[in-house]
Scaffold this active site. Sequence first.
Site: not given
Lengths: 535, 558
Positions: A91-92, A58
């Site tokens: 997020t990534t 994550d």
Amino acid sequence: MSVRVLNPNAEVLNKSAALHMTINAAKGLQDVLKSNLGPKGTIKMLVGGSGDIKLTKDGNTLLKEMQIQNPTAIMIARTAVAQDDISGDGTTCTVIFIGELMKQSERCIDEGMHPRVLVDGFEIAKRATLQFLDTFKTPVVMGDEPDNEILKMVARTTLRTKLYEGLADQLTDIVVNSVLCIRKPEEPIDLFMVEIMHMRHKFDVDTRLVEGLVLDHGSRHPDMKRRAENCHILTCNVSLEYEKSEINAGFFYSNAEQREAMVTAERRSVDERVQKIIELKNKVCAGNDNSFVIINQKGIDPPSLDLLAREGIIALRRAKRRNMERLVLACGGEAVNSVDDLTPESLGWAGLVYEHVLGEEKYTFVEQVKNPHSCTILIKGPNDHTIAQIKDAVRDGLRSVKNTLEDECVVLGAGAFEVAARQHLINEVKKTVQGRAQLGVEAFANALLVVPKTLAENAGLDTQDVIISLTSEHDKGNVVGLNLQDGEPIDPLLAGIFDNYSVKRQLINSGPVIASQLLLVDEVIRAGRNMRKPT
Amino acid sequence: MREIVTIQVGEFANFVGSHFWNFQDELLGLASDPESDPIFRNHNLNMDVLYRSGETHQGVATYTPRLVSVNLKGSLGTMSSRGTLYNEGSSSRSVSSTTWFGDVDTQRSEPRKRNLFLQSLYEEEQKVGKEIEDKDIVGSLDEDVECWTDFSKSHYHPQSLYELNGLWMDSKDFNNYGIGKDVFSEASRGEEICDRLRFFVEECDHIQGIKFLVDDSGGFSAVAADFLENMADEYTNVPVLLYSVRSPMSQMSPKKTVSNKLHDAISLSRLSSLCKLFTPIGLPSLTGSKASKYLNLGDEKPYRSSAVYAAALHASTIPFRMQPTSSDSSEVSTSMDVNTLVQLLTGRGRQNIVTILDSAMPAPTLAGKQLENTLLTNLQSLTPEVNEDVEDNQAVESMCILGALRSEDKEALVSEVKNAVDASYEQAITKTKPLFCNLSVSRCPLPVPLPFPSIFGNLVGIKGEILSSPVSDSLYRGSLDVHSIPVATRWRSSSAILPFLESRMGNLEKLGIQWGAMGSDVVRSWGFGREELQEMRENLSKMVSELNPQFFESSDSD
């Protein structure tokens, strides 16, 4: 320079050095995170200074675990984490998108372009992309009977980026069902009403949905039953322990008898409260073999536990505040704040209550409830790493289902949107732009491609081949995504790959804003510390 | 039995806490060691007040502190945040992910090196390796303690150690109230921390109070304030004893900036409104203070200064775990619970909750020439900005004396200590006597564990007695030369604290609230509105007026 006069230790980076520092930081962060992206990404194992190991797929968790020191990188990381707070995913993507914007900008700036012009181009492209997103999205109707298939596909898309396929598919149903369980018409979805509980026990595939609640504590009396059927549930916030209340603070008694008397009086008032609960129990349990369970937010001391145990009542103390709400939603009844409000109507109902003990940890299951509007996802796994992985994935899965229900639309995944938006910008929007801002639009358009490119790269495919075949297929008028197995174009609609609209929207909104801010930095001043040092 | 849960928030608070738990660990060890002095074997102190019994998944019994420690990420050094006891047995190699079949990408940070002390602990457990000389251990600790775990010998429960992650901040930058303001509420950190606390409280049959240590010199005071606010909702009737601790380092800079002064004022106002008793500890310089008459401290090392505060903390909380058997046993006298102490100090007439903590370490020998004077004069304040010459006939005190010596190396009986203290108050004619003084006595002195810093001067003997001539040339004597020491501490609710309160109130008014104040930008950037500030000032002035009846009259005349 004046700063030098003020502080001889201050370090000043001029225009181009400052720009390169920020660009390098953005690229550095991108490099760390990009191998994470997608269902073919790698999992990161972080080994801390103490030998502690963390495993994560994550982006959000990974960022938080890293010790980032470069100010630019921190800015990007904050944006990315905020992205997760707002929309629950991406997020990534945020990090690699910002990194790619900076990378594209670097090329233009090296050719002599002024950052200001680029930033203008970004702004135009951003607005156009957002408009395009609204035409590109796939609306889904979420009335009283939501389309389960679509929800499952969205959840599966998210989960498969975090867990292996078999487990992801198993969790898909759990995640969708739990959100549908807590969904109430005309009200925003409160994901906190899904309790996520974990047990270090058995295997990852034993993770299940409990229609009811799992509490992470048990009764504190040896004589209380460990299992009960047909239970009345009393959810309350009433102190059942003897405590010196503020008013009776007279601690200086003139003699021991007075003190004794005071203590007894205090004790009596606690006992009276317990007695009232016992009376209610006798009322509802008379003539049948139903059981009675108290779940209290306040404490219950041993004498009170004794009294309750003698009556065959199961009592749990110090329940989480949020569980008070969840219990009422799951079992019915209402939370009682004073023993004077006790009525049979305030009681909830559960068909089965039982305790499970693992070492020093105790779990209480409240199952077979009347009207589950709250539920628990019980995560199991042989070790903490597995549990943490599943937890991250479940959180993201829940958010994606919630987003879909609230957006009432989805966006085709597997890079389809990015390819289409890029072609739209290059073929349509760029022409309408005057002057050199065109290059800004182009840079933005190319930066969008970072998502399919990275997906391809992580799958071990040749990125250029992939992009060429995708764009040419798109120009034939088809919507195309990337098949990560063979690198060929696929129709994401048929493959069932969907992303959240709100996640994409947020991403396109925040990425260029941060990139523009960073590009317009033309001087970096910092007192006392060496910032050229790599992060 | 009435349980206490301990909370440590912030860097220096954890340093103090680490020493504190080392003392407890040493006491536990001595109590079960048949060869130790009988005074340690039956100390009549109930350790269950502070510790919990548990068991691991493998069924091994554990005994760990009821503790929640909060600190920045990376501050645990070589210690795992899951503690040492509950490891899954399986080695780290078998953790390869079972949830992901893709590649694994490993990022390794530079492994931290264990210092000699930790190595010796580790080897003791593994029962392998060569003996490491105690002398070398003590030497290495004095040299290179960097974080509080470097000298900790206690085992912690996996729920105890919480790291704030995702801040991306150095402890140096985490230095004011504003910067810590949203840390607790963001990213569900608060929820996780409260869950940790709940874990320990749920187990308590009858919790007597929460002992809360906070390093309030920086952003942690905001974290602590939010935490306390949350606790006040959840555990309404559980009294909180708040110790605000500061290292001498944090107050070293010669002139305090506007931001520092505002931070102090805001921190005091917020924290004191959320606890039952507020005790500031932390002199700007310990080296020069009278509190370190027989000690050789260095201000720059938190490892050394925190030891003094930890000793005071230990002594001041001893009454909470004396066994209240048969009124007064021969080992201990006058047990108290947290609530009783709070009522004693704050509940009589004046509602002053900011108290002074005095300490004498080592406490003087009773049979000394003129104990009567030495005992009271040896008690020196650890609270900064205290006016020592104040005459306050309303003062209330609670004293606690551990292991006082009668002569060179004989522990005094409880009754002897009592008589001596009575006598010393009788004789202290020069000062106004306090309105009331409680005295708790334990015969068990403070044991000096191996990782205790070498802070004793060369006039301190093996049992902490004060010698008439130096025993050795060494200026620094540590755990190898001094095995235990008597300690006396005293809580004092007195108007001597007024300068501390008034300076903060004045600063808030002058720098934060007045029109065109120098710090108005600072407080705005911390996110405080005018009304909030005025509320804080109200709060501070209420505290001042409790102690200074003239205050309201004078401020009304404005």
